[in-house]
Design a protein around this motif. Structure first.
Motif, short mmCIF file in Angstrom:
data_model
loop_
_atom_site.label_atom_id
_atom_site.label_comp_id
_atom_site.label_asym_id
_atom_site.label_seq_id
_atom_site.Cartn_x
_atom_site.Cartn_y
_atom_site.Cartn_z
N ALA A 22 0.83 -1.21 0.00
CA ALA A 22 0.00 0.00 0.00
C ALA A 22 0.86 1.25 0.00
CB ALA A 22 -0.93 0.02 1.22
N SER A 23 1.93 1.23 0.75
CA SER A 23 2.79 2.42 0.79
C SER A 23 3.48 2.64 -0.55
CB SER A 23 3.82 2.30 1.91
OG SER A 23 4.73 1.25 1.63
N ASN A 24 3.69 1.60 -1.31
CA ASN A 24 4.34 1.72 -2.62
C ASN A 24 3.37 1.95 -3.75
OD1 ASN A 24 6.92 1.35 -1.61
ND2 ASN A 24 6.75 -0.86 -1.69
N LEU A 25 2.09 1.72 -3.55
CA LEU A 25 1.13 1.82 -4.65
C LEU A 25 0.88 3.24 -5.10
CD1 LEU A 25 -1.56 -0.84 -3.76
CD2 LEU A 25 -0.13 -0.78 -5.78
N ILE A 26 0.89 4.18 -4.21
CA ILE A 26 0.54 5.55 -4.57
C ILE A 26 1.75 6.33 -5.06
CG2 ILE A 26 -0.17 7.75 -3.54
CD1 ILE A 26 -2.39 6.37 -2.23
N ILE A 27 2.93 5.98 -4.63
CA ILE A 27 4.13 6.74 -4.98
C ILE A 27 4.42 6.63 -6.47
CG2 ILE A 27 6.62 6.93 -4.60
CD1 ILE A 27 6.07 5.74 -1.79
N SER A 28 4.67 7.77 -7.09
CA SER A 28 5.01 7.78 -8.50
C SER A 28 6.46 7.35 -8.67
CB SER A 28 4.82 9.19 -9.08
OG SER A 28 5.16 9.19 -10.43
N ASN A 29 6.67 6.21 -9.31
CA ASN A 29 8.02 5.69 -9.50
C ASN A 29 8.20 5.12 -10.91
OD1 ASN A 29 6.44 3.44 -9.33
ND2 ASN A 29 7.38 2.62 -7.49
N ASN A 30 7.45 5.68 -11.86
CA ASN A 30 7.50 5.24 -13.25
C ASN A 30 7.06 3.79 -13.44
OD1 ASN A 30 8.38 7.77 -14.07
ND2 ASN A 30 10.52 7.21 -13.72
N ASN A 33 1.15 0.05 -10.69
CA ASN A 33 0.73 -1.03 -9.81
C ASN A 33 -0.71 -1.37 -10.16
OD1 ASN A 33 3.05 -1.10 -7.77
ND2 ASN A 33 2.58 1.05 -8.02
N ILE A 34 -0.98 -2.64 -10.31
CA ILE A 34 -2.32 -3.06 -10.71
C ILE A 34 -2.99 -3.79 -9.56
CG2 ILE A 34 -3.66 -4.44 -12.33
CD1 ILE A 34 -1.47 -3.99 -14.38
N ILE A 35 -4.22 -3.35 -9.25
CA ILE A 35 -5.03 -4.05 -8.25
C ILE A 35 -6.36 -4.46 -8.87
CG2 ILE A 35 -3.96 -2.87 -6.29
CD1 ILE A 35 -6.56 -1.23 -6.03
N LYS A 36 -6.91 -5.54 -8.35
CA LYS A 36 -8.24 -6.00 -8.77
C LYS A 36 -9.14 -5.99 -7.55
CE LYS A 36 -8.89 -10.38 -9.83
NZ LYS A 36 -9.03 -11.65 -10.56
N CYS A 37 -10.31 -5.36 -7.69
CA CYS A 37 -11.29 -5.30 -6.61
C CYS A 37 -12.53 -6.07 -7.01
CB CYS A 37 -11.64 -3.84 -6.31
SG CYS A 37 -10.24 -2.85 -5.75
N VAL A 38 -12.94 -7.01 -6.16
CA VAL A 38 -14.11 -7.85 -6.41
C VAL A 38 -15.23 -7.42 -5.48
CG1 VAL A 38 -15.00 -10.22 -6.40
CG2 VAL A 38 -12.62 -9.78 -7.08
N GLU A 39 -16.39 -7.15 -6.05
CA GLU A 39 -17.55 -6.69 -5.29
C GLU A 39 -18.12 -7.86 -4.49
OE1 GLU A 39 -21.37 -5.92 -4.14
OE2 GLU A 39 -21.32 -6.80 -6.12
N LEU A 40 -18.30 -7.66 -3.18
CA LEU A 40 -18.71 -8.73 -2.27
C LEU A 40 -20.19 -8.72 -1.92
CD1 LEU A 40 -15.78 -8.45 0.30
CD2 LEU A 40 -15.97 -10.05 -1.62
N ILE A 51 -2.43 2.00 -11.15
CA ILE A 51 -2.19 3.17 -10.31
C ILE A 51 -0.73 3.60 -10.38
CG2 ILE A 51 -2.30 4.08 -7.96
CD1 ILE A 51 -4.29 1.70 -7.42
N ASN A 52 -0.52 4.88 -10.61
CA ASN A 52 0.79 5.52 -10.49
C ASN A 52 0.53 7.01 -10.39
OD1 ASN A 52 3.38 6.41 -10.54
ND2 ASN A 52 3.91 5.57 -12.52
N ASN A 53 0.45 7.53 -9.18
CA ASN A 53 0.13 8.93 -8.94
C ASN A 53 1.00 9.83 -9.84
OD1 ASN A 53 -0.63 11.37 -7.87
ND2 ASN A 53 0.16 10.97 -5.82
N PRO A 54 0.41 10.69 -10.66
CA PRO A 54 -0.98 11.16 -10.69
C PRO A 54 -1.89 10.39 -11.64
CG PRO A 54 0.29 12.53 -12.14
CD PRO A 54 1.25 11.52 -11.54
N SER A 55 -1.42 9.30 -12.20
CA SER A 55 -2.26 8.52 -13.12
C SER A 55 -3.09 7.50 -12.36
CB SER A 55 -1.38 7.80 -14.15
OG SER A 55 -2.17 7.00 -15.00
N ILE A 124 -2.11 -7.19 -7.83
CA ILE A 124 -1.84 -8.14 -8.91
C ILE A 124 -0.37 -8.12 -9.32
CG2 ILE A 124 -2.37 -8.82 -11.27
CD1 ILE A 124 -5.18 -7.78 -10.88
N LYS A 125 0.11 -6.94 -9.78
CA LYS A 125 1.50 -6.89 -10.24
C LYS A 125 1.94 -5.45 -10.44
CE LYS A 125 0.11 -7.60 -15.03
NZ LYS A 125 0.26 -8.41 -16.21
N ILE A 126 3.23 -5.31 -10.71
CA ILE A 126 3.83 -4.03 -11.07
C ILE A 126 4.32 -4.16 -12.51
CG2 ILE A 126 5.74 -2.44 -10.65
CD1 ILE A 126 5.74 -3.39 -7.75
#
Length: 128
Positions: A22-30, A33-40, A51-55, A124-126
């Protein structure tokens, strides 16, 4: 209920890895990071985000849509805010809002009707 030390160790490691990711997901580092969210809470629908802040991109029908770093297409309807370990999205046309908590790896989507969907997310992956 009997929990072995090994099981407890595995749970602690999983929590630690989720916090670290989580701490690495928001930081822009070129890297994206891909996450998948499943509705419960009913539909079982899945959303995939890159995700790659600001994208902030959303995968819909096998195509990526930029929601944060653009004023073109559907992005003009979205406001995306990056906070420490949370991403908040708001669609000004539909009045939908979503909060993605990257520490808890969960998300909530609120609709103007009062309906609420709860999601479980997984890293999922970077990719470069």
């Amino acid at each position: 209920m009997k929990i072995t030390y090994f099981t407890l160790f595995l749970i602690i490691i999983k929590i630690y890895l989720n916090v670290l990711q989580a701490s690495n997901l928001i930081i822009s580092n070129n890297k994206f990071n891909i996450i998948k969210c499943v509705e419960l809470t009913g539909t079982g629908r899945e959303d995939i985000f890159k995700i790659n802040n600001p994208s902030f991109q959303w995968k819909y029908k096998n195509k990526w849509y930029e929601l944060a770093n653009s004023e073109k297409g559907i992005a003009k309807d979205w406001t995306v805010l990056f906070n420490k370990s949370e991403i908040n999205l708001y669609n000004s046309v539909t009045k939908w809002s979503r909060t993605i908590d990257l520490k808890k790896m969960s998300a909530v989507m609120d609709f103007p009707t009062g309906e609420k969907y709860i999601y479980k997310c997984n890293y999922i992956k970077i990719i470069n």
